[in-house]
Design a protein around this motif. Structure first.
Motif, short mmCIF file in Angstrom:
data_model
loop_
_atom_site.label_atom_id
_atom_site.label_comp_id
_atom_site.label_asym_id
_atom_site.label_seq_id
_atom_site.Cartn_x
_atom_site.Cartn_y
_atom_site.Cartn_z
N TYR A 188 -0.77 0.81 4.09
CA TYR A 188 -1.35 1.06 2.78
C TYR A 188 -1.23 2.55 2.53
N MET A 189 -0.64 2.93 1.41
CA MET A 189 -0.45 4.35 1.13
C MET A 189 -1.08 4.75 -0.19
N ASP A 190 -1.85 5.85 -0.17
CA ASP A 190 -2.45 6.38 -1.40
C ASP A 190 -2.50 7.89 -1.25
N ILE A 191 -1.32 8.55 -1.37
CA ILE A 191 -1.36 10.00 -1.17
C ILE A 191 -0.87 10.83 -2.36
N ALA A 192 -0.48 10.24 -3.45
CA ALA A 192 -0.22 10.97 -4.70
C ALA A 192 0.61 12.24 -4.50
N GLN A 193 1.76 12.11 -3.88
CA GLN A 193 2.65 13.25 -3.72
C GLN A 193 3.98 12.92 -4.39
N PRO A 194 4.72 13.94 -4.88
CA PRO A 194 5.98 13.65 -5.56
C PRO A 194 6.97 12.89 -4.67
N ASP A 195 6.90 13.14 -3.34
CA ASP A 195 7.84 12.46 -2.42
C ASP A 195 7.15 11.29 -1.72
N GLN A 196 6.14 10.69 -2.36
CA GLN A 196 5.36 9.67 -1.67
C GLN A 196 6.19 8.44 -1.27
N LEU A 197 7.24 8.13 -2.02
CA LEU A 197 8.01 6.94 -1.66
C LEU A 197 8.84 7.19 -0.39
N ALA A 198 9.34 8.42 -0.27
CA ALA A 198 10.09 8.77 0.96
C ALA A 198 9.14 8.76 2.16
N ILE A 199 7.92 9.24 1.95
CA ILE A 199 6.93 9.25 3.04
C ILE A 199 6.57 7.81 3.43
N ALA A 200 6.42 6.96 2.42
CA ALA A 200 6.08 5.55 2.71
C ALA A 200 7.20 4.90 3.53
N ARG A 201 8.43 5.17 3.12
CA ARG A 201 9.57 4.56 3.82
C ARG A 201 9.63 5.02 5.28
N GLU A 202 9.44 6.30 5.45
CA GLU A 202 9.49 6.89 6.79
C GLU A 202 8.43 6.26 7.72
N ASN A 203 7.22 6.18 7.21
CA ASN A 203 6.13 5.62 8.01
C ASN A 203 6.30 4.12 8.23
N ALA A 204 6.83 3.45 7.23
CA ALA A 204 7.09 2.01 7.39
C ALA A 204 8.09 1.79 8.53
N ALA A 205 9.13 2.64 8.54
CA ALA A 205 10.16 2.50 9.58
C ALA A 205 9.60 2.81 10.97
N TRP A 206 8.69 3.76 11.03
CA TRP A 206 8.12 4.13 12.33
C TRP A 206 7.13 3.10 12.84
N PHE A 207 6.27 2.63 11.95
CA PHE A 207 5.08 1.95 12.45
C PHE A 207 4.99 0.45 12.17
N LEU A 208 5.72 -0.06 11.18
CA LEU A 208 5.57 -1.49 10.91
C LEU A 208 6.26 -2.30 12.02
N ARG A 209 5.66 -3.46 12.27
CA ARG A 209 6.15 -4.32 13.35
C ARG A 209 7.60 -4.73 13.18
N GLY A 210 7.99 -5.02 11.94
CA GLY A 210 9.35 -5.48 11.71
C GLY A 210 9.49 -6.06 10.32
N ALA A 211 10.63 -6.67 10.05
CA ALA A 211 10.88 -7.25 8.74
C ALA A 211 9.77 -8.24 8.39
N GLY A 212 9.34 -8.23 7.14
CA GLY A 212 8.28 -9.14 6.70
C GLY A 212 6.91 -8.52 6.76
N SER A 213 6.77 -7.35 7.41
CA SER A 213 5.46 -6.68 7.44
C SER A 213 5.12 -6.20 6.03
N ALA A 214 3.82 -6.04 5.79
CA ALA A 214 3.36 -5.73 4.43
C ALA A 214 3.35 -4.23 4.16
N CYS A 215 3.63 -3.88 2.90
CA CYS A 215 3.53 -2.48 2.49
C CYS A 215 2.95 -2.42 1.07
N LEU A 216 1.83 -1.70 0.93
CA LEU A 216 1.18 -1.53 -0.38
C LEU A 216 1.18 -0.04 -0.71
N ILE A 217 1.66 0.28 -1.91
CA ILE A 217 1.78 1.68 -2.30
C ILE A 217 1.06 1.92 -3.62
#
Ligand SMILES: C[S@@+](CC[C@H](N)C(=O)[O-])C[C@H]1O[C@@H](n2cnc3c(N)ncnc32)[C@H](O)[C@@H]1O
Length: 256
Positions: free
Chosen positions: A151-180
């Protein structure tokens, strides 16, 4: 402190209650933690359970739920990572939804809200606060195990890149949830909110199978909540920043 009032009726799902009262939708989460209130919210008893009012004016997730959010939600027993937890207003409700056996890794960069988050974690046993910058996931990789949702709520201009980076690092795998939570004002004034949304949806579609995007007006002006499941491609492609994801993604405590 006064004893909490009693609720006449509640819940639809295990830890999220929803009822209509005087034409308005009221949301409640069953508290994992203890009083006092986190941000002045009402607490009510239902049977032997304690529920907390989940305020759409204070939380973008609650606003999305009032607007009939149909995307994934944090669910009983899961582990989630929360980026931009601030002092824990929404994070405490996410922790409620995960239940006592779930875990919320709540990351915040600013010291002042973090101090309150730390204090909150003392009485919210499934909320683990982390003082860190979400732009540097490598630094917290030893603290955060693979998670079921982000779950991401950080209101930064590059927030989508940050979300992608963290998703790649920390989500279990394909099908994991991401809310932005998307704050279009942070993305520049040259486009209208709906145009920013269209652009954001296009950007994330490379790695996120979008299920829904909900406009959060009038609770949060020019904000949207986007939700979906990450695509397998996220784990097969190199990260967007200079940070290199390690071959072993979790180098901290062993998985539970
Ligand atoms: C809109 S507030 C979050 C409100 C919170 N999600 C809630 O609903 O209760 C955004 C938060 O993101 C934090 N933040 C901004 N950039 C960050 C970053 N790069 N890493 C971690 N936190 C960040 C800010 O300090 C701020 O507390």
């Amino acid at each position: 402190m006064r004893a909490p009032a009693r609720l006449a009726s509640v819940p639809a799902s295990p830890r999220l209650g929803r009822r209509r009262r005087e034409g308005k939708v009221e949301l409640w989460t069953e508290a994992v933690g203890s009083l006092p209130p986190v941000y002045g919210e009402r607490w009510s008893e239902f049977g032997d359970r304690l529920y907390r009012a989940f305020d759409p004016y204070r939380s973008k997730l609650a606003a999305a739920l009032v607007h009939d959010w149909e995307g994934r939600l944090p669910t009983l027993g899961e582990r989630w990572l929360y980026l931009g937890a601030a002092s824990g207003t929404t994070a405490s409700h996410v922790a409620d939804l995960l239940g006592p056996d779930g875990r919320l890794y709540a990351l915040e960069r600013s010291l002042r809200p973090f101090a309150r988050l730390l204090d909150l974690s003392g009485r919210w046993p499934n909320l683990l606060p982390i003082l860190a910058d979400a732009r540097d996931p490598a630094r917290v990789s030893g603290l955060v195990p693979p998670v079921d949702g982000l779950y991401m709520d950080i209101a930064q201009p590059d927030q989508l890149a940050i979300a992608r980076e963290n998703a790649a690092w920390f989500l279990r795998g394909a099908g994991s949830a991401c809310l932005i939570a998307l704050k279009t004002a942070s993305l520049g004034r040259e486009l209208a909110p709906a145009q920013h949304l269209a652009r954001a949806e296009q950007t994330v579609s490379a790695w996120l199978d979008l299920e829904t995007s909900v406009k959060l007006d009038p609770f949060h002006r020019a904000h949207y909540l986007l939700g979906g499941q990450v695509r397998p491609a996220l784990f097969g492609s190199p990260p967007s920043s200079a940070t290199t994801r390690p071959a072993v993604r979790f180098r901290g405590r062993p998985r539970r």
